[in-house]
Design a protein around this motif. Structure first.
Motif, short mmCIF file in Angstrom:
data_model
loop_
_atom_site.label_atom_id
_atom_site.label_comp_id
_atom_site.label_asym_id
_atom_site.label_seq_id
_atom_site.Cartn_x
_atom_site.Cartn_y
_atom_site.Cartn_z
N CYS A 18 -3.99 -59.49 -7.68
CA CYS A 18 -5.16 -60.31 -7.99
C CYS A 18 -4.77 -61.51 -8.85
CB CYS A 18 -6.20 -59.46 -8.70
SG CYS A 18 -7.74 -60.33 -9.04
N ILE A 19 -3.95 -61.26 -9.85
CA ILE A 19 -3.48 -62.35 -10.72
C ILE A 19 -2.72 -63.38 -9.90
CG2 ILE A 19 -1.93 -62.93 -12.63
CD1 ILE A 19 -2.61 -60.09 -13.76
N ALA A 20 -1.84 -62.91 -9.04
CA ALA A 20 -1.04 -63.82 -8.20
C ALA A 20 -1.93 -64.62 -7.27
CB ALA A 20 -0.01 -63.03 -7.40
N ALA A 21 -2.94 -63.98 -6.70
CA ALA A 21 -3.84 -64.68 -5.78
C ALA A 21 -4.65 -65.74 -6.52
CB ALA A 21 -4.77 -63.68 -5.09
N LEU A 22 -5.16 -65.39 -7.70
CA LEU A 22 -5.92 -66.36 -8.50
C LEU A 22 -5.03 -67.54 -8.88
CD1 LEU A 22 -7.88 -63.90 -10.81
CD2 LEU A 22 -8.89 -65.43 -9.10
N PHE A 23 -3.80 -67.25 -9.28
CA PHE A 23 -2.86 -68.31 -9.64
C PHE A 23 -2.57 -69.23 -8.46
CE2 PHE A 23 1.53 -69.82 -9.62
CZ PHE A 23 1.48 -70.67 -10.71
N ARG A 24 -2.26 -68.64 -7.31
CA ARG A 24 -1.93 -69.45 -6.12
C ARG A 24 -3.12 -70.31 -5.69
NH1 ARG A 24 0.52 -64.65 -4.46
NH2 ARG A 24 -1.20 -64.24 -3.01
N TRP A 25 -4.31 -69.74 -5.72
CA TRP A 25 -5.50 -70.50 -5.33
C TRP A 25 -5.75 -71.64 -6.32
CZ3 TRP A 25 -7.55 -71.19 -0.94
CH2 TRP A 25 -8.82 -71.75 -0.81
N GLY A 26 -5.61 -71.35 -7.60
CA GLY A 26 -5.77 -72.40 -8.61
C GLY A 26 -4.75 -73.52 -8.42
N ALA A 27 -3.51 -73.13 -8.15
CA ALA A 27 -2.45 -74.13 -7.93
C ALA A 27 -2.74 -74.98 -6.70
CB ALA A 27 -1.09 -73.43 -7.80
N ALA A 28 -3.26 -74.35 -5.66
CA ALA A 28 -3.60 -75.09 -4.43
C ALA A 28 -4.70 -76.11 -4.71
CB ALA A 28 -4.03 -74.13 -3.33
N LEU A 29 -5.71 -75.70 -5.47
CA LEU A 29 -6.80 -76.63 -5.80
C LEU A 29 -6.30 -77.78 -6.68
CD1 LEU A 29 -9.75 -74.17 -6.49
CD2 LEU A 29 -9.41 -75.63 -4.48
N GLN A 30 -5.43 -77.44 -7.63
CA GLN A 30 -4.88 -78.47 -8.51
C GLN A 30 -4.05 -79.47 -7.70
OE1 GLN A 30 -2.68 -76.87 -11.82
NE2 GLN A 30 -2.68 -78.83 -12.91
N GLN A 31 -3.24 -78.98 -6.78
CA GLN A 31 -2.46 -79.86 -5.91
C GLN A 31 -3.38 -80.73 -5.05
OE1 GLN A 31 0.67 -80.27 -7.02
NE2 GLN A 31 1.40 -80.16 -4.93
N ARG A 32 -4.41 -80.11 -4.50
CA ARG A 32 -5.35 -80.84 -3.64
C ARG A 32 -6.05 -81.95 -4.42
NH1 ARG A 32 -10.40 -78.08 -0.60
NH2 ARG A 32 -11.02 -79.92 0.55
N SER A 33 -6.31 -81.71 -5.70
CA SER A 33 -6.98 -82.73 -6.52
C SER A 33 -6.14 -83.99 -6.63
CB SER A 33 -7.29 -82.18 -7.92
OG SER A 33 -6.13 -82.15 -8.72
N ARG A 34 -4.85 -83.83 -6.53
CA ARG A 34 -3.93 -84.98 -6.66
C ARG A 34 -3.97 -85.88 -5.44
NH1 ARG A 34 0.36 -80.88 -9.15
NH2 ARG A 34 -0.50 -80.84 -11.25
N LEU A 35 -4.59 -85.40 -4.38
CA LEU A 35 -4.73 -86.21 -3.16
C LEU A 35 -6.02 -87.02 -3.16
CD1 LEU A 35 -3.60 -83.50 -0.58
CD2 LEU A 35 -2.22 -85.34 -1.56
#
Length: 76
Positions: free
Chosen positions: A11-28
């Protein structure tokens, strides 16, 4: 190792990966766009949720710090 421990780590890993994906997407997104801020806020909440499970997780703490810095930069 118990299943609860494995599920919690997953669960922690999934939350982290999803957060990272959103943060990366924000940079676009364009500078100071509402969507950029919204994505960063969502990422921040996911990182905070991950820390609720494991407050000592260094990787998540660093990601949260980075996200908060970006929010301050774009939101101020």
């Amino acid at each position: 190792m118990s299943n609860l421990f494995l599920n919690q780590n997953g669960c922690i890993a999934a939350l982290f990966r999803w957060g990272a994906a959103l943060q990366q997407r924000s940079r676009l997104r364009p500078r100071k766009s509402k969507e950029k801020v919204k994505l960063l806020q969502q990422a921040r909440r996911l990182y905070e949720d991950a820390l609720d499970f494991d407050s000592e997780n260094v990787q998540v703490r660093e990601a949260l710090s980075s996200c908060v810095s970006e929010l301050k930069y774009w939101y101020d």
